[in-house]
Design an enzyme around this catalytic site. Structure first.
Site, short mmCIF file in Angstrom:
data_model
loop_
_atom_site.label_atom_id
_atom_site.label_comp_id
_atom_site.label_asym_id
_atom_site.label_seq_id
_atom_site.Cartn_x
_atom_site.Cartn_y
_atom_site.Cartn_z
N LYS A 175 19.38 4.54 -40.04
CA LYS A 175 18.49 4.67 -38.89
C LYS A 175 18.15 6.14 -38.67
O LYS A 175 19.02 6.92 -38.25
CB LYS A 175 19.11 4.10 -37.61
N GLU A 250 29.48 14.45 -36.59
CA GLU A 250 29.20 15.87 -36.45
C GLU A 250 28.24 16.02 -35.28
O GLU A 250 27.18 15.38 -35.24
CB GLU A 250 28.60 16.45 -37.73
N CYS A 284 22.31 22.61 -34.66
CA CYS A 284 23.66 22.56 -34.11
C CYS A 284 24.43 23.83 -34.43
O CYS A 284 25.39 24.16 -33.74
CB CYS A 284 24.40 21.33 -34.63
N GLU A 384 25.62 23.62 -24.54
CA GLU A 384 24.64 23.67 -25.62
C GLU A 384 23.23 23.55 -25.03
O GLU A 384 22.94 22.63 -24.26
CB GLU A 384 24.88 22.53 -26.61
#
Length: 483
Positions: A175, A250, A284, A384
């Site tokens: 996906k 992750e 990231c 973040e």
């Protein structure tokens, strides 16, 4: 009129059972529709799992060198379509053209690499402590692997999950992110054209709440590999581990560059700016914090501001240095953090404004942003942001800098800029991060070595890429043969 694209299930391009679709638009110009994709549901996801489950044994029995040949042919097919894939990536995700071309090349290289590695998968021979005994291991595929990938590297991350999964002999349900499914579709077409048997890879677009959740919980899925936000990753982990699936996660990062007193300021500014503003900060591993020795602090701030202000923000196909955010919600999140930083008392040195005039009128553009006078406990130093925002934090000593670097929930990538050999080696030992760089950007990865984070950045189970990438998708049997 934009093209309508289909799911790929059991070797056939097919409509979703819902008969519903969604549009994917260009973040540089929302009036440009990239394509129309299937809004699939749990029924479509279940059909994909059924197809993979039916195909897994034959693919597992295919000799490794033959699997490798198909992966190498996929690499060649993608190389032939590199320009097409690059343009598709720019239009749906917003990277600049050089950034997108580099990402497509990474996918090409990954398939070539694992195409060669497929022939080496087998096991190891050990000496037995008993006479007349052969002792060895056999590496086998897990079965069906579910891959759930993010929008920010929409072909590289699928490639570094798909290639080792297939090399190891697993069937796959896949996906892609709904914000960037098109370049992933091109990759699946290359796999099909390379001769991959029906059902071995199944590509299903649609919401994670329906497709991703079905993949994560389905009894015939043996492993789940996810890259995305920590919040969603926690949900995937909970769903997948209820029946003890193997899980690889992750997730996010709050990556520091530590600049010590021995550093060259111009070099440090180049490294920090490249990591912070490249790919619009939508990585990231992007540099989010610069922790700078107080003796160099003011000079560093001036230098990194100069670099931020020199960058051209525009459509990635028009020679830009920085492209748009991928979506309005991502842009609004970055702008909200700019407001948060200002309210917390940090100094907005440059940037932070949405660009809305002229060629920017129909896109999700923001100026590269630098904050100074940032305290380690501020939200812009802890959370973040996923945009081109750099928080510059002063530190009096190396030890204080490392303490600040580690004092966040994430631990993905970290860098130090120094001309002191002791500091560079100590940093490797001291910093809490899965990727450690010395005099390099926090972004940028080699494909043949492990990648992964610590703390909330990762499940800390299995690493990705290189031999570690194969480890996740295989399980070992130990064999004792007496004669």
């Amino acid at each position: 009129m934009a093209d309508t694209y289909l799911n790929f299930v059991d070797g056939t391009w097919t409509e979703a059972s819902t008969s519903e679709t969604f549009e994917n638009t260009n973040p540089a110009d929302v009036n440009d529709t990239v394509g129309v994709f299937q809004r699939s549901d749990a029924e479509d996801a279940e059909r994909a799992v059924e197809a993979a489950n039916a195909a897994k044994d034959e693919w597992a029995a295919t000799p490794g060198p033959e699997r490798g040949r198909i992966l190498r042919e996929t690499s060649k097919r993608l190389a032939d379509r590199k320009d097409e894939a690059t343009t598709a990536l720019v239009r749906e995700e917003g990277k600049t053209e050089p950034e997108a071309a580099g990402e497509v090349q990474r996918a090409i290289d990954i398939f070539a690499y694992f195409g060669e590695k497929a022939a080496d998968i087998g096991g190891t021979v050990k000496s037995s402590s008993s006479q007349d005994t052969r002792l060895y291991t056999v590496d086998e595929p897990l079965g069906v692997a579910a891959l759930i990938t993010p929008w920010n590297y929409p072909i590289a991350i699928p490639a570094w999950k798909l290639a080792p999964a297939l090399a190891a002999g697993n069937a796959v349900v896949f996906k892609p992110a709904s914000l960037a499914p098109n370049v992933a579709r091109i990759l699946v077409e290359c796999l099909e054209d390379a001769g991959l048997p029906d059902g071995v890879v199944n590509y299903v677009t649609g919401p994670g709440s329906a497709v991703g959740s079905t993949f994560a919980t389905h009894e015939d899925v043996d492993a789940v590999s996810f890259t995305g936000s920590a919040k969603v990753g926690d949900t995937v982990h909970q769903q997948a581990t209820e029946d003890q699936k193997r899980v690889q996660l992750e997730m996010g990062g709050k990556n520091p560059v530590v600049v010590t007193s021995s550093a060259d300021v111009e070099e440090a500014a180049d490294i920090a700016a490249g990591g912070a503003f490249g790919v619009t900060g939508q990585a990231c591993t992007a540099t989010s914090r610069a922790i700078v020795h107080e003796s160099l602090y003011d000079e560093f701030v001036d230098a990194v501001v100069d670099r931020a202000e020199s960058l051209t923000v525009a459509d990635g196909l028009d020679g830009a240095d920085v492209g748009p955010h991928v979506s309005e919600s991502e842009l609004e999140s970055t702008l909200e953090y700019v407001d948060v930083g200002t309210r917390e008392g940090a100094t907005l040195e440059t940037g932070g404004e949405r660009l809305t005039e002229g060629d920017h009128a129909n896109g999700y553009y923001v100026e590269p942003t630098v904050f100074s006078d940032v305290a380690p406990e501020m939200r812009i130093a802890q959370e973040e942001i996923f945009g081109p925002v750099l928080a510059v934090i002063p530190a009096a000593t190396y030890d204080e800098a490392v303490e600040i670097a580690n004092d966040v929930e994430y631990g993905l990538s970290a860098s130090i800029v120094t001309n002191d050999l002791r500091e560079s080696n100590a940093f490797v030992d001291d910093v809490e991060a899965g990727v450690v760089k010395v005099n390099q950007q926090t972004t940028g990865l080699e494909l043949h070595v492990p990648f992964g984070g610590m703390k909330a950045s990762s499940s800390e189970t299995y690493r990705e890429q290189g031999d570690a990438g194969l480890d996740f998708f295989t399980i070992s049997k130990t064999v004792y043969v007496g004669y």
